[in-house]
Scaffold this active site. Structure first.
Site, PDB file in Angstrom:
ATOM      1  N   HIS A  18      31.215  39.230  11.881  1.00  0.00           N
ATOM      2  CA  HIS A  18      31.230  40.358  10.941  1.00  0.00           C
ATOM      3  C   HIS A  18      32.672  40.776  10.641  1.00  0.00           C
ATOM      4  O   HIS A  18      33.028  41.017   9.485  1.00  0.00           O
ATOM      5  CB  HIS A  18      30.506  41.580  11.534  1.00  0.00           C
ATOM      6  CG  HIS A  18      29.040  41.405  11.791  1.00  0.00           C
ATOM      7  ND1 HIS A  18      28.445  41.751  12.975  1.00  0.00           N
ATOM      8  CD2 HIS A  18      28.044  40.933  10.992  1.00  0.00           C
ATOM      9  CE1 HIS A  18      27.152  41.519  12.912  1.00  0.00           C
ATOM     10  NE2 HIS A  18      26.877  41.009  11.719  1.00  0.00           N
ATOM     11  N   LYS A  42      13.652  47.944  14.576  1.00  0.00           N
ATOM     12  CA  LYS A  42      12.752  48.947  15.187  1.00  0.00           C
ATOM     13  C   LYS A  42      13.350  49.513  16.470  1.00  0.00           C
ATOM     14  O   LYS A  42      13.296  50.698  16.710  1.00  0.00           O
ATOM     15  CB  LYS A  42      11.392  48.313  15.462  1.00  0.00           C
ATOM     16  CG  LYS A  42      10.587  48.161  14.187  1.00  0.00           C
ATOM     17  CD  LYS A  42       9.103  47.944  14.459  1.00  0.00           C
ATOM     18  CE  LYS A  42       8.369  47.662  13.168  1.00  0.00           C
ATOM     19  NZ  LYS A  42       8.277  46.228  12.856  1.00  0.00           N
ATOM     20  N   ARG A  91      26.357  31.894   7.152  1.00  0.00           N
ATOM     21  CA  ARG A  91      26.893  31.070   8.238  1.00  0.00           C
ATOM     22  C   ARG A  91      26.464  29.622   8.110  1.00  0.00           C
ATOM     23  O   ARG A  91      27.205  28.706   8.401  1.00  0.00           O
ATOM     24  CB  ARG A  91      26.408  31.610   9.592  1.00  0.00           C
ATOM     25  CG  ARG A  91      27.015  32.939   9.955  1.00  0.00           C
ATOM     26  CD  ARG A  91      26.247  33.573  11.067  1.00  0.00           C
ATOM     27  NE  ARG A  91      24.860  33.791  10.649  1.00  0.00           N
ATOM     28  CZ  ARG A  91      23.979  34.499  11.315  1.00  0.00           C
ATOM     29  NH1 ARG A  91      24.292  35.025  12.463  1.00  0.00           N
ATOM     30  NH2 ARG A  91      22.763  34.676  10.849  1.00  0.00           N
ATOM     31  N   SER A 129      24.202  38.696  16.128  1.00  0.00           N
ATOM     32  CA  SER A 129      24.049  39.867  17.004  1.00  0.00           C
ATOM     33  C   SER A 129      22.909  39.616  17.997  1.00  0.00           C
ATOM     34  O   SER A 129      23.006  39.981  19.169  1.00  0.00           O
ATOM     35  CB  SER A 129      23.738  41.109  16.171  1.00  0.00           C
ATOM     36  OG  SER A 129      24.807  41.388  15.305  1.00  0.00           O
TER      37      SER A 129
END
Ligand code: PNS
Length: 164
Positions: A18, A42, A91, A129
């Site tokens: 990022h 969530k 990516r 992530s």
């Protein structure tokens, strides 16, 4: 005329992939807003406020990088900010299908907003992530894959969770 770009995502957590895209985006556009989606996941590991704070600290020396959270539709946020462009990182080919769907849906929702794809440096193409969280929680080393602040915050999270 100055160009404002929005780089949206969950950033749970911010990775060096990022960071690489944000730095590249800051070179290409006059200003870039890192827009952290408040409700994208969530059960995020980091709260929205934590994700905003981390990104603000990481980019404190970059005056053209702004960090903010947003709720609701991305295109509505982009229009509210009077931005011109959505930046997304690509990516690998595997990212393409979902990114293509999102870009075209966003265009259908607001045809004035363009999506621009940027590629990170090769050494970051396998980082996500999700993988960072999984590897770290199982005791793997993520040094060099995330900013040092993120590494420290991951350690804090894990020690808080294990103390409970
Ligand atoms: O980092 P991510 O999880 O790939 O980011 C996805 C994100 C936050 C950019 C996407 O889920 C999003 O734009 N969410 C906001 C709600 C929205 O506009 N959804 C429709 C997208 S076509």
């Amino acid at each position: 005329m100055s160009t404002l770009a929005v780089y949206p995502g969950s950033f749970d957590p911010l990775t060096n992939g990022h960071v690489d895209i944000i730095v590249r985006g800051a070179r290409l556009f006059d200003r870039i807003v890192v827009a952290i989606a408040a409700n994208a996941e969530k059960a995020p590991l980091f709260t929205t406020d934590e994700r905003v704070e981390i990104a603000r600290v990481v980019f404190k020396e970059h005056p053209s990088v702004e960090v903010e959270s947003f709720d609701g539709l991305l295109v509505d946020y982009v229009a509210r900010r009077k931005a011109d462009v959505i930046v997304r990182g690509l990516r690998a080919v595997s990212d393409f299908e979902f990114e293509f769907q999102m870009a075209l849906m966003n265009r259908r929702l607001n045809e004035k907003i363009e999506t621009v794809f940027m590629m990170p440096a090769e050494q970051y193409t396998y980082i996500s992530s999700r993988l960072i969280k999984e590897v770290f929680s199982l005791g793997g080393r993520v040094h060099g894959l995330v900013p040092e602040l993120v590494e420290a915050r991951l350690r804090d999270k894990v020690s808080t969770v294990t103390k409970q």
